[in-house]
Design an enzyme around this catalytic site. Sequence first.
Site, PDB file in Angstrom:
ATOM      1  N   LYS A 184       4.781  54.929  43.279  1.00  0.00           N
ATOM      2  CA  LYS A 184       6.191  54.549  43.070  1.00  0.00           C
ATOM      3  C   LYS A 184       6.232  53.027  43.175  1.00  0.00           C
ATOM      4  O   LYS A 184       6.275  52.462  44.260  1.00  0.00           O
ATOM      5  CB  LYS A 184       7.064  55.205  44.149  1.00  0.00           C
ATOM      6  CG  LYS A 184       8.508  55.445  43.758  1.00  0.00           C
ATOM      7  CD  LYS A 184       9.279  54.224  43.317  1.00  0.00           C
ATOM      8  CE  LYS A 184       9.773  53.381  44.467  1.00  0.00           C
ATOM      9  NZ  LYS A 184      10.392  52.101  44.014  1.00  0.00           N
ATOM     10  N   GLU A 259       1.822  48.095  55.577  1.00  0.00           N
ATOM     11  CA  GLU A 259       1.585  46.656  55.436  1.00  0.00           C
ATOM     12  C   GLU A 259       2.954  46.023  55.260  1.00  0.00           C
ATOM     13  O   GLU A 259       3.592  46.181  54.215  1.00  0.00           O
ATOM     14  CB  GLU A 259       0.696  46.377  54.217  1.00  0.00           C
ATOM     15  CG  GLU A 259      -0.646  47.093  54.227  1.00  0.00           C
ATOM     16  CD  GLU A 259      -1.626  46.552  55.256  1.00  0.00           C
ATOM     17  OE1 GLU A 259      -1.280  45.616  55.996  1.00  0.00           O
ATOM     18  OE2 GLU A 259      -2.736  47.088  55.343  1.00  0.00           O
ATOM     19  N   CYS A 293       3.197  37.795  51.401  1.00  0.00           N
ATOM     20  CA  CYS A 293       3.319  38.322  52.766  1.00  0.00           C
ATOM     21  C   CYS A 293       2.599  37.433  53.770  1.00  0.00           C
ATOM     22  O   CYS A 293       3.040  37.280  54.898  1.00  0.00           O
ATOM     23  CB  CYS A 293       2.795  39.747  52.830  1.00  0.00           C
ATOM     24  SG  CYS A 293       1.105  39.907  52.226  1.00  0.00           S
ATOM     25  N   GLU A 391      11.766  36.228  58.020  1.00  0.00           N
ATOM     26  CA  GLU A 391      10.982  36.098  56.782  1.00  0.00           C
ATOM     27  C   GLU A 391      11.922  35.739  55.626  1.00  0.00           C
ATOM     28  O   GLU A 391      12.873  36.467  55.344  1.00  0.00           O
ATOM     29  CB  GLU A 391      10.260  37.417  56.466  1.00  0.00           C
ATOM     30  CG  GLU A 391       9.355  37.292  55.260  1.00  0.00           C
ATOM     31  CD  GLU A 391       8.655  38.603  54.885  1.00  0.00           C
ATOM     32  OE1 GLU A 391       9.299  39.653  54.903  1.00  0.00           O
ATOM     33  OE2 GLU A 391       7.451  38.539  54.567  1.00  0.00           O
TER      34      GLU A 391
HETATM   35  P1  NAD Z   1      10.885  46.623  50.072  1.00  0.00           P
HETATM   36  O1  NAD Z   1      10.601  47.152  51.423  1.00  0.00           O
HETATM   37  O2  NAD Z   1      12.312  46.341  49.715  1.00  0.00           O
HETATM   38  O3  NAD Z   1      10.360  47.617  48.944  1.00  0.00           O
HETATM   39  C1  NAD Z   1       9.011  48.006  48.858  1.00  0.00           C
HETATM   40  C2  NAD Z   1       8.913  49.344  48.154  1.00  0.00           C
HETATM   41  O4  NAD Z   1       9.535  50.339  48.964  1.00  0.00           O
HETATM   42  C3  NAD Z   1       9.624  49.404  46.805  1.00  0.00           C
HETATM   43  O5  NAD Z   1       8.872  50.170  45.906  1.00  0.00           O
HETATM   44  C4  NAD Z   1      10.919  50.102  47.149  1.00  0.00           C
HETATM   45  O6  NAD Z   1      11.499  50.770  46.044  1.00  0.00           O
HETATM   46  C5  NAD Z   1      10.473  51.091  48.198  1.00  0.00           C
HETATM   47  N1  NAD Z   1      11.520  51.574  49.098  1.00  0.00           N
HETATM   48  C6  NAD Z   1      12.652  50.935  49.494  1.00  0.00           C
HETATM   49  N2  NAD Z   1      13.369  51.725  50.319  1.00  0.00           N
HETATM   50  C7  NAD Z   1      12.668  52.883  50.464  1.00  0.00           C
HETATM   51  C8  NAD Z   1      12.892  54.077  51.192  1.00  0.00           C
HETATM   52  N3  NAD Z   1      13.989  54.257  51.942  1.00  0.00           N
HETATM   53  N4  NAD Z   1      11.954  55.053  51.120  1.00  0.00           N
HETATM   54  C9  NAD Z   1      10.832  54.897  50.368  1.00  0.00           C
HETATM   55  N5  NAD Z   1      10.591  53.789  49.639  1.00  0.00           N
HETATM   56  C10 NAD Z   1      11.492  52.788  49.691  1.00  0.00           C
HETATM   57  O7  NAD Z   1       9.975  45.334  49.928  1.00  0.00           O
HETATM   58  P2  NAD Z   1       9.975  44.278  48.742  1.00  0.00           P
HETATM   59  O8  NAD Z   1      11.210  43.438  48.872  1.00  0.00           O
HETATM   60  O9  NAD Z   1       9.683  44.981  47.469  1.00  0.00           O
HETATM   61  O10 NAD Z   1       8.673  43.418  49.085  1.00  0.00           O
HETATM   62  C11 NAD Z   1       8.667  42.301  49.891  1.00  0.00           C
HETATM   63  C12 NAD Z   1       8.203  42.627  51.303  1.00  0.00           C
HETATM   64  O11 NAD Z   1       6.889  43.171  51.262  1.00  0.00           O
HETATM   65  C13 NAD Z   1       8.094  41.418  52.205  1.00  0.00           C
HETATM   66  O12 NAD Z   1       8.615  41.728  53.466  1.00  0.00           O
HETATM   67  C14 NAD Z   1       6.600  41.158  52.295  1.00  0.00           C
HETATM   68  O13 NAD Z   1       6.158  40.457  53.427  1.00  0.00           O
HETATM   69  C15 NAD Z   1       6.063  42.539  52.243  1.00  0.00           C
HETATM   70  N6  NAD Z   1       4.670  42.536  51.827  1.00  0.00           N
HETATM   71  C16 NAD Z   1       3.709  42.827  52.763  1.00  0.00           C
HETATM   72  C17 NAD Z   1       2.359  42.799  52.414  1.00  0.00           C
HETATM   73  C18 NAD Z   1       1.306  43.129  53.433  1.00  0.00           C
HETATM   74  O14 NAD Z   1       0.198  43.435  53.011  1.00  0.00           O
HETATM   75  N7  NAD Z   1       1.573  43.090  54.723  1.00  0.00           N
HETATM   76  C19 NAD Z   1       1.982  42.483  51.117  1.00  0.00           C
HETATM   77  C20 NAD Z   1       2.987  42.190  50.185  1.00  0.00           C
HETATM   78  C21 NAD Z   1       4.324  42.235  50.563  1.00  0.00           C
END
Ligand code: NAD
Length: 498
Positions: A184, A259, A293, A391
């Site tokens: 997804k 992550e 991230c 962040e």
């Molecule tokens: P997000 O949490 O908004 O979304 C990530 C994914 O989760 C998307 O596919 C989204 O549709 C899905 N999602 C959202 N709500 C959900 C729910 N209730 N149930 C299941 N899935 C759901 O994150 P984002 O804004 O897309 O990405 C940015 C974030 O990701 C930042 O906080 C960044 O630090 C983090 N990030 C972490 C790493 C790591 O390896 N630690 C790497 C890249 C990004």
Amino acid sequence: MTTRHIPADLPDHIQHYIGGRFVDSIDGDTFDVLDPVTNETYLRAAAGKASDIDLAVAAAREAFVNGPWPRMLPRERARILHRIADIVESRDARLAELESFDSGLPITQALGQARRAAENFRFFADLIVAQADDAFKVPGRQMNYVNRKPIGVAGLITPWNTPFMLESWKLGPALATGNTVVLKPAEFTPLSASLWAGIFEEAGLPEGVFNLVNGLGEEAGDALVKHPDVPLISFTGESRTGQIIFANAAPFLKGLSMELGGKSPAIVFADADLEAAIDATIFGVFSLNGERCTAGSRILVERPVYDEFVERYAEQAKRVVVGDPQDPTTEVGALVHPEHYEKVMGYVEIGKGEGRLVAGGGRPEGFPTGNYVAPTVFADVPKDARIFQEEIFGPVVAITPFDTEEEALELANGVRYGLAAYVWTNDLKRSHNFAQAIEAGMVWLNSNNVRDLRTPFGGVKASGLGHEGGYRSIDFYTDQQAVHITLGKVHNPSFGKN
Ligand code: NAD
């Protein structure tokens, strides 16, 4: 003004991919996907719901229970994974072009990410062939060995920053170990994910092993997390979303890899190679548009070099080239989406009341539209400032002075996150002791973020739970069954004989 490059043959509609076929949502629903430079809708993607997830999980489950993939020899799976890597490499320019258009990432950086995606497949193809499992022997008495087995249908939920590369990071080990998957991808950036299906078909991945459902997190993502036939969820995204997923997966006792977000410090001691530290910390927070991230978004600088560092850093930050994502000279492109742009700009305004603005501070000149943010630098930022604690995930950095090593450590650890840290010093003992004391899953000493794929990747505190990378990914995607064999006389306690 030069004409903007628009990739040829852009689709205007993206479907799901379930059981080897491209399909729309059962209810026909779609969501809009925007071009981050104009913020106009350029395609509509199928908006998956629980019923679409049901179909995808059923296809993945069928491929797991009755298909060849989990039963193939590691070498046979590895051949297909190498073919996937070959195809990704041969299309790196096209992948980068589409990724950059969809996400706003600078084209040169998107190209690097496409190549890294290929490397992820190659790495796990090699690793699974070389995989050996534990055996424990007590001579003449007992032998114990480990059977390693794929677990089933893995649910992979990915964010919009470097989408294709982050998907490869989960797809590579999940597939290498013989699982089947439902991916997804993030709703802001579904374009590059839609290319996996064709790549996998061409490489010979059996039908039903890879399934893709587009859709909103609260709908498609939520349904995947709550599906009883999905024993594993690998999630990368915000810490807040991670908490929700954790709670939703709890009744099913699923395997979870999380992550999450970061607010990583770069600590610059007075004895450091200042030029290298400035180059690395500029790159560390402004590469990938700051949507990274592991971005070093807090820079802690020892007082004797603080003023010089801030002055040189601000001057260099002002020269970072903001531009059209498709232009090869661009260093910072357009942020992914207007909602995210508003969030980052909100922090820029908050920062003006919390620190001393020394570079950027809003829209760059010459960019009246699109999600452009000038590389922004705040100095003298106190520990309790929101721009120090939260962040931002954009091209915004907070610089803070420190006087002692103890104070530097307290500042470095004084946030809820613990993903990465970067330490700049030429003092050998201090660098290793400081690294040991930092609450971060990964530390780089005198280096920017260069990662060996064998090393553990993951965060502590609010930055994540569990580690991926190298053998840890293999461990996450497999069950290890211990088999115990008696070699000698069986020493049975004899109950009930007297
Ligand atoms: P997000 O949490 O908004 O979304 C990530 C994914 O989760 C998307 O596919 C989204 O549709 C899905 N999602 C959202 N709500 C959900 C729910 N209730 N149930 C299941 N899935 C759901 O994150 P984002 O804004 O897309 O990405 C940015 C974030 O990701 C930042 O906080 C960044 O630090 C983090 N990030 C972490 C790493 C790591 O390896 N630690 C790497 C890249 C990004």
